[in-house]
Design an enzyme around this catalytic site. Structure first.
Site, mmCIF file in Angstrom:
data_model
loop_
_atom_site.group_PDB
_atom_site.id
_atom_site.type_symbol
_atom_site.label_atom_id
_atom_site.label_comp_id
_atom_site.label_asym_id
_atom_site.label_seq_id
_atom_site.Cartn_x
_atom_site.Cartn_y
_atom_site.Cartn_z
ATOM 1 N N ASP A 17 -8.642 -3.629 3.018
ATOM 2 C CA ASP A 17 -8.856 -4.984 3.529
ATOM 3 C C ASP A 17 -10.327 -5.211 3.899
ATOM 4 O OD1 ASP A 17 -8.147 -7.542 4.277
ATOM 5 O OD2 ASP A 17 -7.565 -6.959 6.305
ATOM 6 N N HIS A 34 -14.509 -8.500 -3.994
ATOM 7 C CA HIS A 34 -13.390 -7.813 -4.655
ATOM 8 C C HIS A 34 -13.909 -6.815 -5.697
ATOM 9 C CE1 HIS A 34 -10.567 -10.164 -2.501
ATOM 10 N NE2 HIS A 34 -10.794 -11.298 -3.128
ATOM 11 N N GLU A 64 2.305 -11.978 -0.667
ATOM 12 C CA GLU A 64 1.773 -13.092 0.130
ATOM 13 C C GLU A 64 0.387 -13.520 -0.343
ATOM 14 O OE1 GLU A 64 3.072 -10.275 1.445
ATOM 15 O OE2 GLU A 64 4.963 -11.047 2.229
ATOM 16 N N ASN A 65 -0.336 -12.646 -1.025
ATOM 17 C CA ASN A 65 -1.680 -13.004 -1.496
ATOM 18 C C ASN A 65 -1.644 -14.110 -2.550
ATOM 19 O OD1 ASN A 65 -2.931 -9.602 -1.186
ATOM 20 N ND2 ASN A 65 -3.220 -11.314 0.210
ATOM 21 N N PHE A 66 -0.460 -14.404 -3.109
ATOM 22 C CA PHE A 66 -0.353 -15.535 -4.031
ATOM 23 C C PHE A 66 -0.623 -16.864 -3.324
ATOM 24 C CE2 PHE A 66 1.974 -12.811 -7.155
ATOM 25 C CZ PHE A 66 1.203 -13.141 -8.263
ATOM 26 N N ARG A 184 -6.106 1.470 7.418
ATOM 27 C CA ARG A 184 -6.325 0.061 7.103
ATOM 28 C C ARG A 184 -7.744 -0.288 7.511
ATOM 29 N NH1 ARG A 184 -3.178 -5.391 7.540
ATOM 30 N NH2 ARG A 184 -4.794 -6.749 6.736
HETATM 31 C C1 IPE Z 1 -3.298 -7.005 3.098
HETATM 32 O O1 IPE Z 1 -4.454 -7.726 3.349
HETATM 33 C C2 IPE Z 1 -3.044 -6.930 1.631
HETATM 34 C C3 IPE Z 1 -4.003 -6.143 0.860
HETATM 35 C C4 IPE Z 1 -4.954 -5.403 1.364
HETATM 36 C C5 IPE Z 1 -3.824 -6.199 -0.562
HETATM 37 P P1 IPE Z 1 -4.426 -9.287 3.707
HETATM 38 O O2 IPE Z 1 -5.842 -9.705 3.891
HETATM 39 O O3 IPE Z 1 -3.631 -10.016 2.714
HETATM 40 O O4 IPE Z 1 -3.643 -9.273 5.093
HETATM 41 P P2 IPE Z 1 -3.569 -10.371 6.255
HETATM 42 O O5 IPE Z 1 -3.310 -11.698 5.607
HETATM 43 O O6 IPE Z 1 -4.886 -10.363 6.958
HETATM 44 O O7 IPE Z 1 -2.475 -9.899 7.152
HETATM 45 C C1 IPE Z 2 -8.575 -7.305 0.647
HETATM 46 O O1 IPE Z 2 -9.652 -8.057 1.082
HETATM 47 C C2 IPE Z 2 -8.229 -7.569 -0.793
HETATM 48 C C3 IPE Z 2 -6.987 -8.313 -0.995
HETATM 49 C C4 IPE Z 2 -6.186 -8.723 -0.061
HETATM 50 C C5 IPE Z 2 -6.632 -8.644 -2.363
HETATM 51 P P1 IPE Z 2 -9.488 -9.562 1.575
HETATM 52 O O2 IPE Z 2 -9.647 -10.453 0.419
HETATM 53 O O3 IPE Z 2 -8.231 -9.734 2.333
HETATM 54 O O4 IPE Z 2 -10.743 -9.686 2.534
HETATM 55 P P2 IPE Z 2 -10.789 -10.453 3.925
HETATM 56 O O5 IPE Z 2 -9.680 -9.915 4.761
HETATM 57 O O6 IPE Z 2 -10.650 -11.906 3.614
HETATM 58 O O7 IPE Z 2 -12.122 -10.097 4.485
HETATM 59 MG MG MG Z 3 -7.752 -9.579 4.295
#
Ligand code: IPE
Ligand code: IPE
Ligand code: MG
Length: 241
Positions: A17, A34, A64-66, A184
């Protein structure tokens, strides 16, 4: 760092993350974050295997990332295809078996094809396992297992009385041991629907480092922290890892 005498987690997981914040703080686009994160993953994974880690699960994309913008999701999917196609020889050479956890539905055809190719190409590798969680949700994994158990009951293959933790485990996406240690990155103290079943007795560690900035020295520090933990599994004797 010399790892002699240290206990390694049998199953290590990384919730990668902080890519977005890492990039924003540097005046870069989230996509650049990324991309840098994908390079960090390769570096850290190879270092982990070199140090003797056998099983590594990484959270690459949650269901949920969708919810993110079409543009960001599209970029991430392109990046997965690129990584899996262009870098997959690395895992082949290092004798690492690449597997996936998550639902296939909603994933693009080219993503699925790249996943299938690397899975097939590395299927006989023995030195390590990389479990990439993509379109993954811990709650959905439990729901999917429950559905498949129900189907097997209706088909007469198993009985309700057969259901226990051991049987349930067999219906999860992958047959991996429970997680020993979760890293994490980014400073968020949550697990965001990662491997809920497998995490029952995992040690949790939340370094305040954005994933693209996570170094092999940070990895060493994580392993030292794991070795400082006193795992009791509900018992009361002092047990080292
Ligand atoms: C968790 O990170 C998912 C991945 C690292 C792929 P998110 O950035 O999606 O989590 P939240 O939304 O902060 O909980
Ligand atoms: C983790 O980094 C990668 C994915 C969830 C795909 P983030 O994209 O969640 O980065 P932040 O949390 O917005 O900094
Ligand atoms: Mg994140």
């Amino acid at each position: 760092m010399n790892y002699e005498g240290l206990t390694l987690p049998k199953h290590l997981t990384i919730i990668m993350d902080g890519n977005g914040r890492w990039a924003t703080e540097r005046g870069l686009t989230r996509s650049e974050g990324h991309l840098e994160g994908s390079k960090t993953l390769e570096k850290i994974a190879l270092y982990a295997y070199e140090k003797g880690i056998k099983i590594l699960s990484v959270f690459a994309f949650s269901t949920e990332n969708f919810k993110r913008s079409k543009e960001e999701v599209g970029y991430l999917m392109d990046l997965f295809v690129n990584m899996l196609n262009k870098r997959h020889y690395v895992f082949k050479e290092k004798d690492v078996k690449v597997i996936f956890s998550g639902r296939r539905e909603l994933l693009r055809k080219d993503v699925l094809a790249a996943m299938d190719k690397i899975t097939n190409d590395t299927a006989n590798n023995k030195s390590g396992i990389l479990n990439i969680c993509l379109n993954y949700s811990g709650q959905d994994e439990i729901v999917d297992a429950t559905k498949n158990i129900s189907r097997d009951i209706l088909a007469g293959k198993i009985k309700i009385e057969d259901i226990d933790r051991h049987l349930f485990h067999q219906y999860l996406y992958q047959d991996l041991p429970d997680i020993d240690f979760v890293i994490r990155t980014s400073g968020e103290n949550r697990i965001s629907n990662f491997m809920l079943w497998q995490m029952a007795y995992a040690e949790l560690y939340f370094p305040k480092i954005y994933f693209p900035a996570f170094t092999t020295a940070d990895f060493d520090e994580a392993i030292l922290e794991f070795n400082r933990r006193n795992r009791r599994f509900g018992g009361n004797e002092t047990k080292s890892n």
